[in-house]
Each structure stands twice: as C-alpha cells, then as structure tokens.
Design a protein around this motif. Structure first.
Motif, PDB file in Angstrom:
ATOM      1  N   LEU A   1      -9.130  -1.309  -2.104  1.00 25.12           N
ATOM      2  CA  LEU A   1     -10.148  -2.358  -2.208  1.00 25.12           C
ATOM      3  C   LEU A   1      -9.526  -3.689  -2.602  1.00 25.12           C
ATOM      4  O   LEU A   1      -9.885  -4.745  -2.064  1.00 25.12           O
ATOM      5  CB  LEU A   1     -11.231  -1.952  -3.206  1.00 25.12           C
ATOM      6  CG  LEU A   1     -12.142  -0.810  -2.764  1.00 25.12           C
ATOM      7  CD1 LEU A   1     -13.064  -0.389  -3.908  1.00 25.12           C
ATOM      8  CD2 LEU A   1     -12.948  -1.211  -1.533  1.00 25.12           C
ATOM      9  N   TRP A   2      -8.582  -3.652  -3.544  1.00 27.51           N
ATOM     10  CA  TRP A   2      -7.911  -4.874  -3.972  1.00 27.51           C
ATOM     11  C   TRP A   2      -7.124  -5.492  -2.820  1.00 27.51           C
ATOM     12  O   TRP A   2      -7.196  -6.694  -2.576  1.00 27.51           O
ATOM     13  CB  TRP A   2      -7.004  -4.577  -5.168  1.00 27.51           C
ATOM     14  CG  TRP A   2      -6.250  -5.769  -5.641  1.00 27.51           C
ATOM     15  CD1 TRP A   2      -6.744  -6.821  -6.350  1.00 27.51           C
ATOM     16  CD2 TRP A   2      -4.865  -6.052  -5.420  1.00 27.51           C
ATOM     17  NE1 TRP A   2      -5.735  -7.733  -6.592  1.00 27.51           N
ATOM     18  CE2 TRP A   2      -4.584  -7.282  -6.036  1.00 27.51           C
ATOM     19  CE3 TRP A   2      -3.844  -5.373  -4.773  1.00 27.51           C
ATOM     20  CZ2 TRP A   2      -3.324  -7.852  -6.005  1.00 27.51           C
ATOM     21  CZ3 TRP A   2      -2.589  -5.945  -4.747  1.00 27.51           C
ATOM     22  CH2 TRP A   2      -2.344  -7.168  -5.364  1.00 27.51           C
ATOM     23  N   LEU A   3      -6.366  -4.664  -2.090  1.00 29.69           N
ATOM     24  CA  LEU A   3      -5.587  -5.183  -0.960  1.00 29.69           C
ATOM     25  C   LEU A   3      -6.498  -5.714   0.141  1.00 29.69           C
ATOM     26  O   LEU A   3      -6.215  -6.757   0.739  1.00 29.69           O
ATOM     27  CB  LEU A   3      -4.656  -4.098  -0.411  1.00 29.69           C
ATOM     28  CG  LEU A   3      -3.458  -3.757  -1.295  1.00 29.69           C
ATOM     29  CD1 LEU A   3      -2.735  -2.521  -0.764  1.00 29.69           C
ATOM     30  CD2 LEU A   3      -2.507  -4.934  -1.401  1.00 29.69           C
TER      31      LEU A   3
ATOM     32  N   GLY B   1      -9.482  -6.964  -0.288  1.00 32.83           N
ATOM     33  CA  GLY B   1      -9.995  -8.236  -0.808  1.00 32.83           C
ATOM     34  C   GLY B   1      -8.977  -9.348  -0.679  1.00 32.83           C
ATOM     35  O   GLY B   1      -9.320 -10.484  -0.323  1.00 32.83           O
ATOM     36  N   CYS B   2      -7.733  -9.041  -0.952  1.00 30.38           N
ATOM     37  CA  CYS B   2      -6.662 -10.045  -0.806  1.00 30.38           C
ATOM     38  C   CYS B   2      -6.531 -10.501   0.642  1.00 30.38           C
ATOM     39  O   CYS B   2      -6.363 -11.691   0.912  1.00 30.38           O
ATOM     40  CB  CYS B   2      -5.328  -9.476  -1.298  1.00 30.38           C
ATOM     41  SG  CYS B   2      -5.215  -9.298  -3.075  1.00 30.38           S
TER      42      CYS B   2
ATOM     43  N   TRP C   1       0.832  -1.199   0.000  1.00 34.97           N
ATOM     44  CA  TRP C   1       0.000   0.000   0.000  1.00 34.97           C
ATOM     45  C   TRP C   1       0.873   1.259   0.000  1.00 34.97           C
ATOM     46  O   TRP C   1       0.642   2.184  -0.787  1.00 34.97           O
ATOM     47  CB  TRP C   1      -0.941   0.027   1.200  1.00 34.97           C
ATOM     48  CG  TRP C   1      -1.505   1.390   1.448  1.00 34.97           C
ATOM     49  CD1 TRP C   1      -1.307   2.173   2.525  1.00 34.97           C
ATOM     50  CD2 TRP C   1      -2.335   2.157   0.548  1.00 34.97           C
ATOM     51  NE1 TRP C   1      -1.948   3.374   2.365  1.00 34.97           N
ATOM     52  CE2 TRP C   1      -2.586   3.391   1.163  1.00 34.97           C
ATOM     53  CE3 TRP C   1      -2.870   1.921  -0.708  1.00 34.97           C
ATOM     54  CZ2 TRP C   1      -3.359   4.371   0.562  1.00 34.97           C
ATOM     55  CZ3 TRP C   1      -3.641   2.916  -1.302  1.00 34.97           C
ATOM     56  CH2 TRP C   1      -3.883   4.123  -0.671  1.00 34.97           C
TER      57      TRP C   1
ATOM     58  N   TYR D   1      -9.537 -12.754   1.507  1.00 36.81           N
ATOM     59  CA  TYR D   1      -9.371 -14.056   0.855  1.00 36.81           C
ATOM     60  C   TYR D   1      -8.289 -14.874   1.561  1.00 36.81           C
ATOM     61  O   TYR D   1      -8.460 -16.062   1.823  1.00 36.81           O
ATOM     62  CB  TYR D   1      -9.039 -13.847  -0.628  1.00 36.81           C
ATOM     63  CG  TYR D   1      -8.991 -15.106  -1.441  1.00 36.81           C
ATOM     64  CD1 TYR D   1     -10.100 -15.923  -1.568  1.00 36.81           C
ATOM     65  CD2 TYR D   1      -7.827 -15.484  -2.101  1.00 36.81           C
ATOM     66  CE1 TYR D   1     -10.066 -17.085  -2.320  1.00 36.81           C
ATOM     67  CE2 TYR D   1      -7.770 -16.636  -2.855  1.00 36.81           C
ATOM     68  CZ  TYR D   1      -8.902 -17.434  -2.973  1.00 36.81           C
ATOM     69  OH  TYR D   1      -8.846 -18.579  -3.712  1.00 36.81           O
TER      70      TYR D   1
ATOM     71  N   LEU E   1      -9.140   1.940  -5.617  1.00 38.77           N
ATOM     72  CA  LEU E   1      -9.100   0.587  -6.192  1.00 38.77           C
ATOM     73  C   LEU E   1      -7.973  -0.244  -5.584  1.00 38.77           C
ATOM     74  O   LEU E   1      -8.145  -1.440  -5.326  1.00 38.77           O
ATOM     75  CB  LEU E   1      -8.942   0.664  -7.710  1.00 38.77           C
ATOM     76  CG  LEU E   1     -10.161   1.150  -8.491  1.00 38.77           C
ATOM     77  CD1 LEU E   1      -9.825   1.323  -9.966  1.00 38.77           C
ATOM     78  CD2 LEU E   1     -11.323   0.196  -8.313  1.00 38.77           C
ATOM     79  N   THR E   2      -6.832   0.388  -5.332  1.00 41.89           N
ATOM     80  CA  THR E   2      -5.708  -0.319  -4.706  1.00 41.89           C
ATOM     81  C   THR E   2      -6.084  -0.786  -3.305  1.00 41.89           C
ATOM     82  O   THR E   2      -5.838  -1.937  -2.934  1.00 41.89           O
ATOM     83  CB  THR E   2      -4.465   0.586  -4.651  1.00 41.89           C
ATOM     84  OG1 THR E   2      -4.120   0.997  -5.975  1.00 41.89           O
ATOM     85  CG2 THR E   2      -3.289  -0.133  -4.014  1.00 41.89           C
TER      86      THR E   2
END
Length: 127
Positions: free
Chosen positions: A111-113, A115-116, A85, A119, A108-109
């Motif tokens: 949200l992606w992190l 989500g990772c 980040w 998961y 977006l970065t």
C-alpha cells in the motif's frame, strides 16, 4: 518418498525458486544506475537549478511531443518501487515468522509503495 504436485498445489521449494526475483532485482538496479548517471549529467549541464531548470530536466520532449524525461523518470520510479518491494518482502519473509504479522507488513508495504507511485505520477505528469 518424493513430494507430488497435487491439484492446484505447487511445490515451492527446489531449484530456481526465486530466480525471477533475483533477475528482476538486477535489471531494476541497472535501470536505476543508468538513469542516475544520465540524471547527474543533466543536472551538471543545466545552467540554473531553479524551478524552470528542474522542470525542463524532467519535462524534456523529443520528436516534437514524446515526453522522454517523464517516461524515463517513470521507468526509474517503477524500477525503484519494484526493487524495494522484492527486498522488503524478502526481509519480511526471512525475519517475521508469525504469518498474520508478515502478511500485514507485506500489505502495508504494498500500500505504501502504491501510494508513492500514485503521488509520484501526480507530480511528474503534471509538468
């Protein structure tokens, strides 16, 4: 004429701006290096690298019930996400000048992190 701090506005230039990010990146890098070395030793000492071997590598417990493998792996992954980040955010801040586009890319970065991390948590804590 010197700039003043008026109301809730703060001066965001000058000495020490970004120092915390610099320190955090160094700390997260050290955490990732140590984890990687310990992980490699664990892989080398695992007799078989089948599903059970991998599962035992990540789900090993100490003191009866403390999930050390999962805790250390979680610390590694959070360090990785935080490190990423700071680096990607700095790239967006340095090279993307339109404010709206930069904010969109940063969102977006994040949200992606996030989500990772979610998961990852589902996988590692289901062992």
């Amino acid at each position: 004429m010197a700039q003043e701090r008026i109301g809730t506005k703060r001066l965001v230039v000058g000495a020490h701006y970004g120092t915390i990010d610099f320190i955090v990146q160094r700390i997260t890098a050290v955490i990732m290096i140590i984890y990687t070395l310990v992980f490699l030793v664990g892989v080398l000492l695992t007799p078989e690298l089948n599903y059970e071997g991998w599962r035992n590598l990540f789900a090993f417990k100490a003191f009866g019930a403390l999930p050390i493998g999962q805790l250390l792996t979680t610390l590694f992954f959070i360090s990785l996400a935080w490190h990423a980040w700071i680096g990607v955010r700095d790239i967006w801040m340095d090279y993307v000048k339109p404010t709206g586009l930069r904010l969109g890319l940063q969102t977006l970065t994040l949200l992606w992190l996030a989500g990772c991390i979610i998961y990852f948590a589902q996988i590692i804590w289901s062992l």
